[in-house]
Design a protein around this motif. Structure first.
Motif, short mmCIF file in Angstrom:
data_model
loop_
_atom_site.label_atom_id
_atom_site.label_comp_id
_atom_site.label_asym_id
_atom_site.label_seq_id
_atom_site.Cartn_x
_atom_site.Cartn_y
_atom_site.Cartn_z
N GLY A 237 -13.03 9.06 -15.50
CA GLY A 237 -14.34 8.49 -15.23
C GLY A 237 -14.16 7.16 -14.53
O GLY A 237 -13.03 6.72 -14.26
N GLN B 40 -2.98 -3.64 -6.23
CA GLN B 40 -2.67 -3.27 -4.85
C GLN B 40 -3.81 -3.72 -3.93
O GLN B 40 -3.72 -3.57 -2.72
CB GLN B 40 -2.54 -1.75 -4.74
N GLU C 246 6.19 -2.04 6.17
CA GLU C 246 6.55 -3.45 5.93
C GLU C 246 6.97 -3.62 4.46
O GLU C 246 6.54 -2.87 3.59
CB GLU C 246 5.37 -4.37 6.23
N VAL D 56 -1.92 -8.88 5.14
CA VAL D 56 -1.78 -7.72 4.26
C VAL D 56 -0.45 -7.04 4.55
O VAL D 56 0.20 -7.35 5.55
CB VAL D 56 -2.94 -6.71 4.49
N VAL D 57 -0.06 -6.12 3.66
CA VAL D 57 1.20 -5.39 3.85
C VAL D 57 0.88 -4.03 4.45
O VAL D 57 0.20 -3.21 3.83
CB VAL D 57 1.96 -5.22 2.52
N VAL E 149 -6.53 -5.83 -1.75
CA VAL E 149 -6.46 -7.00 -0.87
C VAL E 149 -7.74 -7.83 -0.98
O VAL E 149 -7.92 -8.80 -0.26
CB VAL E 149 -6.18 -6.58 0.59
N LEU F 193 7.09 -5.35 0.78
CA LEU F 193 6.15 -6.06 -0.09
C LEU F 193 6.64 -7.50 -0.25
O LEU F 193 7.85 -7.74 -0.14
CB LEU F 193 6.09 -5.36 -1.46
N TRP G 262 -11.68 -4.27 12.31
CA TRP G 262 -11.72 -3.48 11.07
C TRP G 262 -11.55 -4.40 9.85
O TRP G 262 -12.28 -4.30 8.87
CB TRP G 262 -10.61 -2.42 11.11
C1 BJW Z 1 -11.98 5.27 -8.98
C2 BJW Z 1 -13.30 5.02 -8.83
C3 BJW Z 1 -13.89 4.33 -9.87
C4 BJW Z 1 -12.72 6.04 -7.09
N1 BJW Z 1 -13.16 3.97 -10.92
N2 BJW Z 1 -11.27 4.90 -10.03
C5 BJW Z 1 8.88 6.71 -0.90
C6 BJW Z 1 8.39 7.99 -0.73
C7 BJW Z 1 7.51 8.27 0.30
C8 BJW Z 1 7.10 7.29 1.19
C9 BJW Z 1 7.58 6.02 1.01
C10 BJW Z 1 8.46 5.75 -0.02
N3 BJW Z 1 8.75 4.42 0.03
C11 BJW Z 1 8.08 3.86 1.07
C12 BJW Z 1 7.36 4.82 1.69
C13 BJW Z 1 6.49 4.62 2.88
C14 BJW Z 1 5.14 4.04 2.54
C15 BJW Z 1 4.40 5.00 1.63
O1 BJW Z 1 4.30 4.84 0.44
N4 BJW Z 1 3.79 6.04 2.20
C16 BJW Z 1 3.00 7.01 1.41
C17 BJW Z 1 1.64 7.20 2.05
C18 BJW Z 1 3.77 8.28 1.29
N5 BJW Z 1 5.27 2.72 1.93
C19 BJW Z 1 5.44 1.63 2.66
O2 BJW Z 1 5.53 1.66 3.87
C20 BJW Z 1 5.53 0.30 1.92
N6 BJW Z 1 6.62 -0.46 2.38
C21 BJW Z 1 7.87 -0.18 2.07
O3 BJW Z 1 8.16 0.74 1.34
O4 BJW Z 1 8.79 -1.05 2.63
C22 BJW Z 1 10.17 -0.69 2.59
C23 BJW Z 1 10.40 0.24 3.75
C24 BJW Z 1 10.27 -0.25 5.01
C25 BJW Z 1 10.51 0.61 6.10
C26 BJW Z 1 10.82 1.93 5.87
C27 BJW Z 1 10.92 2.42 4.56
C28 BJW Z 1 10.71 1.55 3.49
C29 BJW Z 1 4.32 -0.56 2.20
C30 BJW Z 1 3.08 0.01 1.66
C31 BJW Z 1 1.91 -0.90 2.03
C32 BJW Z 1 0.59 -0.25 1.70
N7 BJW Z 1 -0.47 -0.98 2.24
C33 BJW Z 1 -1.83 -0.51 2.11
C34 BJW Z 1 -2.70 -1.20 3.17
C35 BJW Z 1 -2.96 -2.66 2.81
C36 BJW Z 1 -3.87 -3.30 3.79
C37 BJW Z 1 -5.23 -2.65 3.82
O5 BJW Z 1 -5.91 -2.51 2.79
O6 BJW Z 1 -5.65 -2.30 4.92
O7 BJW Z 1 -2.31 -0.78 0.80
S1 BJW Z 1 -1.99 1.27 2.22
C38 BJW Z 1 -3.29 1.41 1.04
O8 BJW Z 1 -2.85 2.21 -0.06
C39 BJW Z 1 -3.52 0.00 0.51
C40 BJW Z 1 -3.68 0.26 -0.95
O9 BJW Z 1 -3.37 -0.91 -1.69
C41 BJW Z 1 -2.71 1.38 -1.20
C42 BJW Z 1 -2.99 2.17 -2.43
O10 BJW Z 1 -4.25 2.78 -2.35
P1 BJW Z 1 -5.12 2.96 -3.66
O11 BJW Z 1 -5.46 1.63 -4.21
O12 BJW Z 1 -4.44 3.89 -4.57
O13 BJW Z 1 -6.47 3.55 -3.06
P2 BJW Z 1 -6.86 5.09 -2.73
O14 BJW Z 1 -8.02 5.02 -1.82
O15 BJW Z 1 -5.69 5.87 -2.30
O16 BJW Z 1 -7.28 5.69 -4.13
C43 BJW Z 1 -8.43 5.24 -4.80
C44 BJW Z 1 -8.44 5.89 -6.18
O17 BJW Z 1 -9.54 5.36 -6.88
C45 BJW Z 1 -8.59 7.41 -6.18
O18 BJW Z 1 -7.64 7.98 -7.07
C46 BJW Z 1 -10.01 7.63 -6.71
O19 BJW Z 1 -10.13 8.83 -7.49
C47 BJW Z 1 -10.17 6.42 -7.58
N8 BJW Z 1 -11.55 6.00 -7.80
N9 BJW Z 1 -13.70 5.58 -7.59
C48 BJW Z 1 -11.83 4.31 -10.94
N10 BJW Z 1 -15.21 4.05 -9.81
#
Ligand code: BJW
Ligand code: ZN
Length: 252
Positions: free
Chosen positions: A238, A102, A172, A167-168, A104, A174, A67
């Motif tokens: 937009g 955010q 895991e 990646v994270v 990668v 940050l 992947w």
């Molecule tokens: C456009 C567009 C255009 C489209 N122009 N815009 C507190 C509360 C709840 C949960 C947690 C919390 N604290 C921690 C957590 C757990 C978890 C978490 O957040 N879970 C949630 C899902 C609820 N977080 C973690 O586990 C983090 N670690 C951590 O907290 O460690 C301490 C800990 C350890 C153990 C237990 C507890 C705490 C780590 C998070 C790591 C995230 N990693 C990823 C994967 C990276 C590798 C990979 O890419 O495969 O990072 S997840 C994924 O989401 C990736 C992204 O960077 C990240 C954010 O996504 P993003 O960028 O927002 O993308 P999308 O697809 O969601 O959105 C795209 C947007 O673009 C949309 O809004 C569209 O509308 C828009 N768009 N076209 C402008 N043309």
């Protein structure tokens, strides 16, 4: 929307320290699927959330490595878009801009942004699961089959351990230095632009919330509604490739 743009530009002109915080939507117009886009091919029956975990890699390293190689190949053949270029030009022109991403991919860097802070690591920095040393990709791999494929992870040159993507994953931590730097910049800034993120993933999603809570300006660019809509002072609805050049251009 024109009035929102003018007022947002006026607020930016007054700001001394600015943070630009980006997510996957910023790279969407370069042809990179966002994290929460539906997947195709070999990964159609999975959600990205289910694959981006240490448990998924431990269970089936070939599926997960395949992947990431498919995604790395997509990035290798993609080009930065107008949004990446607008950010880079603005960061080079303006005295105090910190870009926190955010993503990668390396499209901010290839557009010329000097030092983007990567909160969730990089597709291009694999490391050994055993000795944690940086590893090398076995092949450059600019092409992958459209539907993707399973691939065995390469081995570490030092200890023969398995390499994993740099990646994270969910659960895991940050990278400490990147997170500290991002927090410091956002806690000090007069304005934050948040572009192309669903703001669902923590702790990264805390950054715009912290800025809004202390009364500094938050400008959001996103075609769809997000959790930040009510919190942002300005919502430019937009694509980033259209709004960021208009928001960040030097023209009066
Ligand atoms: C456009 C567009 C255009 C489209 N122009 N815009 C507190 C509360 C709840 C949960 C947690 C919390 N604290 C921690 C957590 C757990 C978890 C978490 O957040 N879970 C949630 C899902 C609820 N977080 C973690 O586990 C983090 N670690 C951590 O907290 O460690 C301490 C800990 C350890 C153990 C237990 C507890 C705490 C780590 C998070 C790591 C995230 N990693 C990823 C994967 C990276 C590798 C990979 O890419 O495969 O990072 S997840 C994924 O989401 C990736 C992204 O960077 C990240 C954010 O996504 P993003 O960028 O927002 O993308 P999308 O697809 O969601 O959105 C795209 C947007 O673009 C949309 O809004 C569209 O509308 C828009 N768009 N076209 C402008 N043309
Ligand atoms: Zn090793």
């Amino acid at each position: 929307m024109q009035e929102t743009l003018s007022t947002a530009r006026a607020a930016l002109r007054k700001a001394r320290k600015i943070v630009i915080f980006t997510g996957a939507g910023t790279s969407a117009e370069s042809g990179i699927p966002t994290f929460r886009d539906a997947m195709t091919g070999l990964w159609a029956r999975f959600s990205a959330e289910a694959l981006a975990t240490p448990e998924a890699f431990a269970r089936d390293p070939e599926l997960i490595w395949g992947w990431y190689e498919w995604r790395r190949a997509k990035v290798l053949t993609a080009e930065p878009n107008a949004g990446h270029h607008a950010i880079a030009d603005f960061a080079c022109r303006h005295g105090d801009v910190t870009v926190v991403t955010q993503n990668v991919d390396d499209l901010h860097e290839r557009a010329g942004t000097p030092a983007a802070i990567h909160l969730h690591g990089s597709l291009f920095e694999p490391r050994c699961v055993a000795c944690h040393r940086a590893g090398d990709f076995a092949v450059a791999r600019p092409q992958e089959p459209e539907g993707g494929r399973r691939l065995p992870p390469p081995r570490c040159a030092h200890c023969d351990g398995m390499l994993r993507p740099g990646v994270v994953w969910f659960g895991e931590s940050l990278p400490g230095a990147a997170w500290a730097e991002a927090m410091k910049a956002t806690d000090d800034c007069d304005a934050l632009i948040v572009a192309g993120t669903s703001a669902l993933v923590y702790p990264a999603a805390e950054l715009p919330v912290r800025v809004a809570q202390r009364g500094a300006t938050v400008i959001q660019v996103n075609p769809h509604a997000t959790a930040l809509d009510t919190l942002a002072h300005f919502n430019l609805h937009g694509p980033a490739g259209s709004w960021l050049p208009r928001l960040l251009s030097a023209d009066d």
